[in-house]
Design a protein around this motif. Structure first.
Motif, short mmCIF file in Angstrom:
data_model
loop_
_atom_site.label_atom_id
_atom_site.label_comp_id
_atom_site.label_asym_id
_atom_site.label_seq_id
_atom_site.Cartn_x
_atom_site.Cartn_y
_atom_site.Cartn_z
N GLY A 36 4.23 -7.59 -0.76
CA GLY A 36 5.52 -7.52 -0.62
C GLY A 36 5.71 -5.70 -0.52
N LEU A 37 4.80 -5.14 -0.98
CA LEU A 37 4.95 -3.66 -0.72
C LEU A 37 4.06 -3.44 0.97
CD1 LEU A 37 5.60 -1.05 -1.05
CD2 LEU A 37 3.50 -1.05 -2.36
N PHE A 38 3.23 -4.07 1.28
CA PHE A 38 1.97 -3.74 2.21
C PHE A 38 1.76 -5.28 2.43
CE2 PHE A 38 0.03 -0.85 -0.66
CZ PHE A 38 1.05 0.00 -0.02
N PRO A 39 2.70 -6.12 3.63
CA PRO A 39 2.98 -7.44 4.25
C PRO A 39 1.38 -7.57 5.26
CG PRO A 39 4.55 -6.26 4.44
CD PRO A 39 3.96 -5.62 4.08
N ARG A 40 0.81 -6.60 5.65
CA ARG A 40 -0.29 -6.47 6.20
C ARG A 40 -2.03 -6.51 5.68
NH1 ARG A 40 -1.68 -1.46 10.75
NH2 ARG A 40 0.22 -1.99 11.21
N LEU A 41 -1.52 -6.66 4.75
CA LEU A 41 -3.13 -7.27 3.18
C LEU A 41 -2.48 -8.18 3.21
CD1 LEU A 41 -2.87 -4.44 0.53
CD2 LEU A 41 -4.05 -4.61 2.81
N GLU A 42 -2.16 -8.79 2.99
CA GLU A 42 -1.49 -10.38 3.39
C GLU A 42 -1.41 -11.32 3.76
OE1 GLU A 42 1.73 -14.14 1.22
OE2 GLU A 42 2.74 -11.71 2.35
N GLU A 43 -1.39 -10.60 5.06
CA GLU A 43 -1.89 -11.00 6.30
C GLU A 43 -3.51 -11.16 6.63
OE1 GLU A 43 -0.70 -8.61 9.04
OE2 GLU A 43 1.54 -9.02 8.92
N LEU A 55 -11.17 -3.83 8.19
CA LEU A 55 -9.76 -3.05 8.13
C LEU A 55 -10.67 -2.89 8.89
CD1 LEU A 55 -8.91 -3.99 4.21
CD2 LEU A 55 -8.44 -5.30 5.72
N SER A 56 -8.62 -1.64 9.16
CA SER A 56 -8.48 -0.24 9.92
C SER A 56 -8.53 1.15 8.82
CB SER A 56 -7.44 0.06 10.33
OG SER A 56 -5.99 0.06 10.60
N GLY A 57 -8.71 2.68 8.72
CA GLY A 57 -7.99 3.01 8.11
C GLY A 57 -7.88 2.87 6.92
N GLY A 58 -6.14 2.47 8.02
CA GLY A 58 -5.29 2.60 7.19
C GLY A 58 -4.36 1.18 6.23
N GLU A 59 -5.20 0.46 6.22
CA GLU A 59 -5.07 -1.12 6.03
C GLU A 59 -6.31 -0.29 4.84
OE1 GLU A 59 -4.65 -3.84 9.67
OE2 GLU A 59 -6.49 -3.40 8.96
N MET A 103 -3.60 1.29 1.73
CA MET A 103 -3.02 0.27 1.45
C MET A 103 -3.85 -0.70 0.82
SD MET A 103 -1.34 -0.81 5.15
CE MET A 103 0.06 0.35 5.57
N LEU A 104 -5.44 -0.94 1.18
CA LEU A 104 -6.03 -1.73 0.07
C LEU A 104 -5.98 -0.40 -1.14
CD1 LEU A 104 -7.10 -3.64 -0.69
CD2 LEU A 104 -9.21 -3.67 0.66
N GLN A 117 4.68 4.81 6.82
CA GLN A 117 4.66 3.60 6.02
C GLN A 117 4.13 4.23 4.23
OE1 GLN A 117 2.25 0.78 8.20
NE2 GLN A 117 3.87 0.69 9.45
N LEU A 118 3.41 4.95 4.17
CA LEU A 118 2.32 5.07 3.04
C LEU A 118 3.05 6.21 2.09
CD1 LEU A 118 -1.17 6.01 3.87
CD2 LEU A 118 -0.34 4.22 1.94
#
Length: 233
Positions: free
Chosen positions: A118-125, A134-138, A141-142, A171-172
């Motif tokens: 929920g905090l990082f929807p991109r991780l769920e995707e 993953l990209s550096g930003g992802e 988040m991880l 975002q962070l």
């Protein structure tokens, strides 16, 4: 009450002294930043905080309890989480597997896999993708999500926004605000002032292994020209 502190700590690499009588503290549910140029001792201090660097003299405190003698995994079980600068993502594991590893710490609390997604929807995707895709930003988040899944009381963040695009940084920053609003104390290490000024109530400046300035964010703003000189490369 103090959530975490280092008191008059000396740290050595072999015979070379890396930290000199360093003191820094973080109150419960407080965000405190540690700022300094490259090589100033920021990462060394965080590793001393989590027990990866031995404290030759001085004390490490957690909830006003002396935990200087404890090992990193023991500090983790107490409720201290470390998100390192290099993220340390397992490239051959999926995003979800990388996250679930953190649950072996055995601490229960509000942070679950669903809340991280929920905090990082991109991780769920990308839950079924390998960590190396993953990209550096992802990846950041991880790494942050993995730290949260230990349900910490204190979160140590080593340059979480370094090298990331402005949109990801924003975002962070918002994610860190959400995390802190849950009552987690945060020690945020950064090289520049932009992110700490948005998040931290108090600031510490480190140079050559010594804390050379400390004060509130308002005091830093009033003394900003000198602080910029202290942290410039």
């Amino acid at each position: 009450m103090t959530a975490f502190a280092l008191e008059n700590c000396d740290v050595f690499y072999g015979k070379a002294q890396a930290l000199h009588h360093v003191s820094i503290d973080v109150g419960r549910a407080e965000v405190v930043s540690l700022i300094g140029r490259n090589g100033a001792g920021k990462s060394t201090l965080l590793k001393a905080a989590i027990g990866l660097n031995a404290v030759r003299s001085g004390r490490r405190l957690f909830d006003d309890r002396d935990v200087t003698a404890l090992k990193p995994h023991e500090l983790g079980r107490l409720g201290i989480a470390f998100v390192p600068e290099n993220r340390r993502i397992f490239p051959n594991l999926t995003v979800e597997e990388n996250l679930r590893i953190a649950t072996v710490m055995g601490r229960t609390g509000p942070w679950t896999l669903e809340r991280i997604f929920g905090l990082f929807p991109r991780l769920e995707e990308r839950a079924s993708q390998g960590g190396d895709t993953l990209s550096g930003g992802e990846q950041q988040m991880l790494a942050l999500g993995r730290g949260l899944l230990t349900n910490p009381e204190v979160l140590l963040l080593d340059e979480p926004t370094e090298g990331l695009a402005p949109l990801i940084v924003d975002q962070l920053v918002e994610a860190i605000r959400v995390i802190n609003a849950e009552g987690i104390a945060i020690l945020l290490v950064e090289q520049n002032l932009k992110v700490p000024l948005k998040l931290a109530r108090r600031q510490f400046v480190i140079d050559n292994g010594r804390v050379v300035w400390s004060g509130t964010t308002a005091e830093l703003q009033a003394d900003r020209a000198r602080i910029e000189t202290l942290i410039s490369v």
